[in-house]
Design a protein around this motif. Structure first.
Motif, mmCIF file in Angstrom:
data_model
loop_
_atom_site.group_PDB
_atom_site.id
_atom_site.type_symbol
_atom_site.label_atom_id
_atom_site.label_comp_id
_atom_site.label_asym_id
_atom_site.label_seq_id
_atom_site.Cartn_x
_atom_site.Cartn_y
_atom_site.Cartn_z
ATOM 1 N N VAL A 175 0.854 -1.182 0.000
ATOM 2 C CA VAL A 175 0.000 0.000 0.000
ATOM 3 C C VAL A 175 0.891 1.233 0.000
ATOM 4 O O VAL A 175 1.932 1.254 0.677
ATOM 5 C CB VAL A 175 -0.929 -0.004 1.243
ATOM 6 N N HIS A 184 -5.732 1.197 5.166
ATOM 7 C CA HIS A 184 -5.053 0.138 4.418
ATOM 8 C C HIS A 184 -5.967 -1.037 4.105
ATOM 9 O O HIS A 184 -5.751 -1.735 3.105
ATOM 10 C CB HIS A 184 -3.815 -0.346 5.187
ATOM 11 N N PHE A 187 -7.379 -1.579 0.513
ATOM 12 C CA PHE A 187 -6.521 -1.853 -0.634
ATOM 13 C C PHE A 187 -6.218 -3.349 -0.752
ATOM 14 O O PHE A 187 -6.047 -4.038 0.255
ATOM 15 C CB PHE A 187 -5.217 -1.058 -0.511
#
Length: 293
Positions: A175, A184, A187
């Motif tokens: 990320v 995060h 993702f």
């Protein structure tokens, strides 16, 4: 849109092998490498029936040349730009960065050669994307975007930036460090997708691109629009068009967030996934056709 998959794969591999396997690092300090690259791209487009226009400008290291081909549209001054930089840094043969993108640029042009669009479709191979030209204002995409703005063109831009490296193992995708940690979870954690990344002003282009891409490609597509303060999203030619006030997307395998060969001598043709690149080609061609109308 239905395309024959196998010939696309073979041609993609041939383009990457020629650019990174045979020509190698493509930098202004090695003029023979730039000449060979321009010659190869021009010959490929000429064989497809395109007329290639050289757009030469003054970079910080002397003359540099963008290559431009078009499928004219019926609507004045409306243009879909599909672009990829053909240069590398001196330390790498640049298979993923950025021969993969140039190969897809060529093959999308082949697939769309006979369409009759409302908006002009413009394919551009950009010079001087790599350091130090970005910081010096000498990028080919900066020149092109600024000239387009002066001509009053209405542009939507798609930037192909490293589109050949894919991995399916857990943890193969990182990320961006600029993304706050509490986000995060949004993702992907596997490097098995193409990312379509826009700034906040490009959300409509992002949505339209996604719809077109998914009509023709089985590859996973991660679409997101982020503030430009996330520095990683400005590291390619899309930023030149944002700076000129145009919507633009960076289409990418996410570069160093996935590919450890980034800017290394190990960025070679054998490290790429040509089946996934074929899916990228099919999806991007479908999206460009939809955007062009």
């Amino acid at each position: 849109m239905t395309f024959d998959h196998s010939p696309i794969r073979e041609r993609l591999h041939a383009h990457v092998d020629r650019l990174s396997g045979q020509i190698g690092p493509r930098i202004l300090a090695r003029p023979e490498s730039i000449s060979a690259t321009i010659g190869y791209l021009t010959s490929q487009w000429n064989e497809m029936g395109y007329e290639v226009r050289e757009e030469t400008y003054a970079s910080s290291d002397g003359p540099a040349t963008n290559l431009v081909v078009e499928i004219p549209g019926t609507s004045a001054n409306e243009v879909i730009v599909l672009g990829a930089h053909y240069d590398t840094v001196a330390t790498t043969p640049g298979a993923d960065d950025n021969a993969s993108a140039v190969a897809v640029l060529l093959e999308v042009g082949r697939l769309l050669k006979e369409v009759t669009p409302r908006r002009t479709i413009r394919f551009v191979a950009f010079a001087c994307e790599e350091s130090p030209y970005m910081s010096l204002g000498s990028m080919g995409s900066q020149h092109h975007a600024q000239q387009a703005r002066q001509r009053g063109e209405k542009i939507a831009m798609l930037c192909l930036e490293m589109v050949g490296y894919f991995r399916d193992d857990p943890g193969s995708q990182s990320v961006p460090s600029s993304i706050p940690k509490f986000l995060h979870w949004l993702f992907p954690k596997r490097g098995n997708f193409l990312a379509a990344i826009g700034n906040l002003s490009s959300w409509q282009l992002s949505w339209a691109f996604r719809r077109g891409f998914k009509k023709a490609s089985r590859l996973k597509l991660f679409s997101i629009c982020l503030p430009e303060k996330i520095e990683e999203i400005r590291r390619s030619d899309n930023s030149s068009f944002w700076d000129a006030g145009y919507p633009a997307l960076m289409l990418t395998d996410t570069s160093f967030l996935r590919n450890a060969n980034y800017h290394q001598p190990s960025d070679t043709p054998d490290t790429l996934d040509y089946d996934a690149m074929s899916e990228v080609t099919r999806g991007v061609a479908s999206a460009v056709k939809k955007l062009a109308g």
